[in-house]
Motif scaffolding. Structure first.
Motif, short mmCIF file in Angstrom:
data_model
loop_
_atom_site.label_atom_id
_atom_site.label_comp_id
_atom_site.label_asym_id
_atom_site.label_seq_id
_atom_site.Cartn_x
_atom_site.Cartn_y
_atom_site.Cartn_z
N ARG A 81 0.82 -1.21 0.00
CA ARG A 81 0.00 0.00 0.00
C ARG A 81 0.86 1.26 0.00
O ARG A 81 0.58 2.22 -0.70
N TRP A 82 1.94 1.24 0.80
CA TRP A 82 2.82 2.41 0.81
C TRP A 82 3.49 2.59 -0.54
O TRP A 82 3.55 3.70 -1.07
N MET A 83 3.98 1.50 -1.10
CA MET A 83 4.76 1.63 -2.33
C MET A 83 3.91 2.06 -3.50
O MET A 83 4.24 3.00 -4.21
N VAL A 84 2.78 1.37 -3.72
CA VAL A 84 2.05 1.62 -4.95
C VAL A 84 1.43 3.01 -4.92
O VAL A 84 1.41 3.72 -5.92
N HIS A 85 0.97 3.42 -3.74
CA HIS A 85 0.41 4.77 -3.66
C HIS A 85 1.50 5.82 -3.65
O HIS A 85 1.30 6.95 -4.09
N GLY A 86 2.68 5.43 -3.15
CA GLY A 86 3.83 6.33 -3.20
C GLY A 86 4.23 6.63 -4.64
O GLY A 86 4.49 7.78 -5.01
N VAL A 87 4.26 5.59 -5.47
CA VAL A 87 4.61 5.79 -6.88
C VAL A 87 3.55 6.67 -7.56
O VAL A 87 3.88 7.59 -8.32
N LEU A 88 2.29 6.43 -7.24
CA LEU A 88 1.22 7.26 -7.82
C LEU A 88 1.40 8.72 -7.42
O LEU A 88 1.34 9.63 -8.25
N ALA A 89 1.67 8.95 -6.12
CA ALA A 89 1.86 10.32 -5.66
C ALA A 89 3.05 10.95 -6.37
O ALA A 89 3.00 12.12 -6.78
N ALA A 90 4.11 10.16 -6.57
CA ALA A 90 5.31 10.70 -7.20
C ALA A 90 5.03 11.13 -8.64
O ALA A 90 5.43 12.21 -9.07
N ILE A 91 4.30 10.31 -9.38
CA ILE A 91 4.10 10.65 -10.79
C ILE A 91 3.10 11.80 -10.94
O ILE A 91 3.25 12.65 -11.83
N VAL A 92 2.13 11.88 -10.04
CA VAL A 92 1.18 13.01 -10.10
C VAL A 92 1.91 14.31 -9.77
O VAL A 92 1.87 15.29 -10.52
N ALA A 93 2.65 14.26 -8.64
CA ALA A 93 3.38 15.47 -8.23
C ALA A 93 4.44 15.83 -9.27
O ALA A 93 4.62 17.00 -9.62
#
Lengths: 419, 465
Positions: free
Chosen positions: B296-308
């Motif tokens: 959960r941390w990783m996959v949402h972390g990657v999503l946050a990274a690409i959006v930001a």
């Protein structure tokens, strides 16, 4: 309050869960000699066949027990002193309980055949049986299996996946004769034979041959079948020998009332090892099923937690898989034709096998009594609800698609019509 | 010994790769493996010599033909076994149970990805093998200068999906859901991800991937990419618009009705490879609670990274501030390296035999993260648990490629509603008691809070007085 549960099968563990949920601060101890972890014995066959590792048959993660403060003892209960509420363990330890649940399950039942104690002759119930089977069947080419029930066909399937030639002896004239109608038996026999099993009906073992180690089976048909290993799926009996001398009343199993209370104060029994003094209508006194074990375990759990409610298991259901053919039943299906019952039956064949759907209703009132499916899946809650609410067979037939549970894109269930 | 039809009718114990009491290859499978062996030898020869450049057609036939036809023949050999759940021997298999073969496959695949991404020059002996097909499809040769290594990679990838798709279809042929789903992923890979984009190149148009959008196609909306597509004409602009429609409209609507499976196990190329070539390794995903937390941390972390990161790039492009440009450039370089190359490629596929077939989809894919959030909170999709039929055997949990502990739900009598579920349907297939069913139903009572084991009130009539 100290709750002690002997046996960590589905009944014992379910009881422990119910007690923990209702009584957060009571002490719970689970005693088992089989394995420190609760394992799904329904999955033994998948371990042997290499679908699963033994670890994968653990229904709960290893930290479950600590999180729920359920203490576990990997030890054997040797005897019970019901008056002093004490349990003697093999390790020499003594456990004092406030309340005790006996959930020691079954042991395979043998019937005094000559040679049944030879090496290579065994049943399959405990983990130790599985380990023994693994050892004893390594590299063998021929085996025999005895018993026309669920364990027999599992044993045959297990052996076939390792290329072992299997002769399968069934006493009755058809497979699982006491549980299902003839047509179902025949379809399952066809499935068993399709997988290369030499199925012999109306044949019983007369003696197991060999000296020290089994070499063959002499049958009542007069044949001698060479077999390097023999699996007995001839049923189980309650594992209650260890209660001898405890003063607790037993017959085949530990005798219990509707609340699963035994004759001794503060002692209950649940699951395979319990025998109901007054079985519910349509129910056997000893029910050696996974599903009933779970419901009895929960019932006992309520009683242990001071919230006793009677054992009311609801609509009967069961299921199994015979090689690649799935079977489900909800309610009651008469194995022999019964003038008191109406019946609707449909059967067809898809590219991958036979399918059958059978409904039976009460001839007088017209209400649905049971549904059977082979090769098709049933929606359990819909079927059970229909039976509880006394819906008519006609009604159910019209509504039958609602009772289907096959995967998307499957061909529609065959549509039964009234016979 | 009686002449009985065994599972493996022509079984012997000679397949040294698999010391497996429950699985022995038949003659057809041996032939397939022999063809694959020819392809491996030919690949090594081409890599180590100049022969591939001298006879590209011959070597292309040996390598692509050997892998493609060999794997297909191997797959068809499975038809000799009865249709049904054939997981016999999976946990004894050296290849499938992290044995010597599995580790070797993992190390070789990982190595090939590292070379492909970081030292493509080392593949120069193999790249000419793509030449004949490249001329035919793209009307240009396959060389290092024009991305010939990527053409080669796409060819192998598509072959793997198609040939192993045959294996999946044979293996799950008793289920129409799997037959149709497998046909779907093979179609999307061969046509939309391979043939169509390269034919467009032939027509001097941008490579167009109709089934692929931001954030998985992570630079699609980066400022310079947008500019490049606008420059390239009407198709480029259409592609941008289509990408926008896909993520903003199609994705939520389709996920509402069908769950994320419409994409992850029916359309997506990464999913397509996982469902075909990755199928033998699906059971290696870790189902522990700890793995779920990391996921959960990783996959949402990657999503946050690409959006930001995408937002940052646009701010930098518009604001024209020097240090912002530097930051944006660093971001896009780092994301491309760590996520685009290392995670999606090297780890995502290279680690199949170690961590299962969905490492990327589960821990890294930002598209899966978006679809997962929609599936968890706004979808009609769930896996229904069938009353009290669960026997806790654990097949569902073991064979879930996303590492979902399906049994945990099934034995409670609770429906499975999880963000990560890609709806492959294997849990329902391997269940020996017909407990699970993928459904798109009304949202009322979708999750349910029943606890079969402790309440027992689930079953009609049970414990009711």
């Amino acid at each position: 309050m100290h709750i002690v549960i002997v046996g960590n099968g589905i009944a014992g563990v379910t009881a422990a869960r119910v007690v923990r949920k209702r009584r957060p601060d009571w002490r719970i101890t689970l005693v088992s000699e089989e394995h420190p972890e609760h394992l799904a014995r329904t999955a033994w066959m998948y371990v042997y066949m290499g679908h699963l590792t033994l670890e994968q048959t653990r229904p709960y993660a290893p930290d479950f027990w600590e999180r729920n403060r359920i203490e576990r003892l990997h030890d054997r209960a040797e005897s019970l002193d019901a008056d002093r509420q004490r349990l003697a363990l093999r390790s020499g330890r003594t456990l004092t309980y406030g309340r005790l649940l006996v959930a020691t399950g079954s042991v395979p039942a043998f019937y005094g055949w000559p040679g049944q104690d030879l090496a290579g002759v065994q049943g399959l119930y405990h983990l130790q049986d599985l380990e023994r089977m693994e050892r004893e069947t390594a590299g063998i080419e021929r085996a025999a299996v005895v018993g026309g029930g669920l364990i027999g066909v599992e044993l045959a399937e297990m052996l076939r996946t390792r290329g072992v030639a299997v002769t399968y002896l069934v006493r009755e004239g058809r497979y699982f004769a006491h549980a299902m109608p003839e047509r179902e038996s025949r379809l399952i026999e066809e499935e068993i034979r399709r997988h290369g099993v030499d199925l012999r009906l109306q044949t019983e073992p007369e003696a197991f041959l060999g000296s020290g180690r089994v070499e063959g089976v002499r049958t009542t048909a007069g044949d001698t079948i060479p077999a390097e290993w023999v699996g007995l799926g001839t049923g189980v009996r309650p594992n209650v020998g260890w209660l001898e001398g405890s003063g607790i009343e037993t017959a085949r199993g530990v005798l219990v009332d509707h609340h699963l209370r035994t004759s001794a104060a503060n002692v209950w029994a649940a699951g395979d090892c319990a025998e109901h003094r007054e079985p519910l209508p349509g129910r056997a006194p000893v029910e050696a099923l996974w599903y009933t074990g779970r419901i009895q375990g929960a019932t006992a759990g309520y009683a242990l937690a001071d919230e006793a409610r009677p054992y009311v298991p609801g609509v009967f259901y069961n299921s199994a898989k015979f090689f690649d053919l799935e079977w489900q039943v909800v309610g009651s299906i008469a194995p022999e034709s019964d003038p008191g019952r109406n019946e609707a039956l449909a059967e067809d064949r898809t590219r991958t096998g036979a399918r059958l759907v059978r409904l039976q209703g009460d001839a007088e009132s017209g209400r649905l009594l049971g549904i059977h499916a082979l090769g098709a899946r049933l929606r359990h809650e819909v079927c059970a609800e229909w039976i509880v609410s006394r819906r008519s067979l006609d009604d159910c037939l019209r509504d039958l698609p609602r009772a289907g549970f096959d995967p998307e894109f499957s061909r529609a269930m065959p549509t039964p019509t009234l016979a | 010994m009686a002449d009985l039809p065994l599972y493996n009718a022509h079984a012997d114990r000679s397949l040294w790769l698999f010391e497996n009491p429950a699985w022995r290859s038949n003659a057809v499978e041996k032939l397939g493996l022999a063809l694959v062996a020819v392809a491996i030898v030919a690949s090594v020869v081409a890599l180590a010599s100049d022969l591939g450049r001298q006879s590209p057609v011959l070597f292309a036939l040996l390598v692509f033909g050997g892998f493609g036809i060999g794997a297909t023949v191997f797959a068809l050999g499975g038809l000799s076994r009865p249709a049904g759940v054939r997981n016999e021997g999976t946990v004894f298999s050296s290849n499938q149970a992290r044995g010597a073969v599995g580790w070797t496959v993992g190390v070789v695949l990982t190595g090939l990805y590292v070379v492909l991404y970081f030292w493509p020059g080392a593949l120069s002996g193999l790249i000419p093998l793509g030449d004949p097909l490249s001329q035919f499809l793209r009307d240009q040769p396959a060389t290092l200068e024009n991305g010939g290594q990527w053409f080669l990679y796409s060819t192998f990838y598509t072959l793997a999906v198609a040939a192993m798709g045959v294996r999946a279809a044979v293996r799950y042929r008793h289920s129409r859901y799997h037959l149709i789903r497998t046909a779907s992923v093979v179609f999307f890979q061969t046509v939309l991800a391979f043939a169509l984009p390269y034919l467009l190149v032939r027509l001097q148009q941008p490579e167009l991937y109709l089934h692929y959008t931001w954030p998985l196609d992570y630079d699609l909306f980066f400022p310079w990419k947008v500019e490049e597509l606008r420059q390239s004409g009407r198709l480029g602009v259409a592609m941008l618009l289509w990408g926008g429609v896909l993520i903003a409209l199609a994705t939520p609507v389709l996920t509402y009705f069908f769950g994320k499976r419409w994409y992850c196990s029916w359309v997506c190329g990464c999913g397509g490879l996982a469902e075909t070539a990755g199928d033998p390794y699906r059971h290696l995903s870790d189902p522990s609670l700890a793995a779920w937390k990391v996921e959960r941390w990783m996959v949402h972390g990657v999503l946050a990274a690409i959006v930001a990161g995408t937002a940052l790039l646009w701010v930098a492009a518009v604001a024209d501030v020097g240090w912002l440009d530097g930051g944006a450039g660093t971001f896009s370089w780092l994301y491309g390296l760590l996520i685009g190359s290392v995670f999606a490629g090297v780890v995502g596929v290279g680690f199949y035999p170690i961590f299962g077939s969905r490492v990327w989809c589960r821990f890294g894919c930002p598209m899966a993260a978006i679809l997962g959030l929609q599936q968890r909170f706004f979808s009609r999709f769930r896996i229904t648990t069938n009353g009290g039929q669960c026997i806790s055997c654990g097949n569902c949990t073991a064979y879930c490629e996303m590492g979902i502990d399906v049994r945990w739900y099934a034995q409670r009598g609770q429906n499975v509603v999880r963000a990560s579920c890609v709806g492959c349907g294997i849990c329902a297939t391997v269940c020996p008691r017909g407990v699970l069913k993928l459904e798109n139903g009304p949202r009322e009572n979708r999750v349910g809070d029943r606890q079969l084991l402790t309440d027992l009130d689930v079953l009609p009539g049970a414990l009711a007085e």
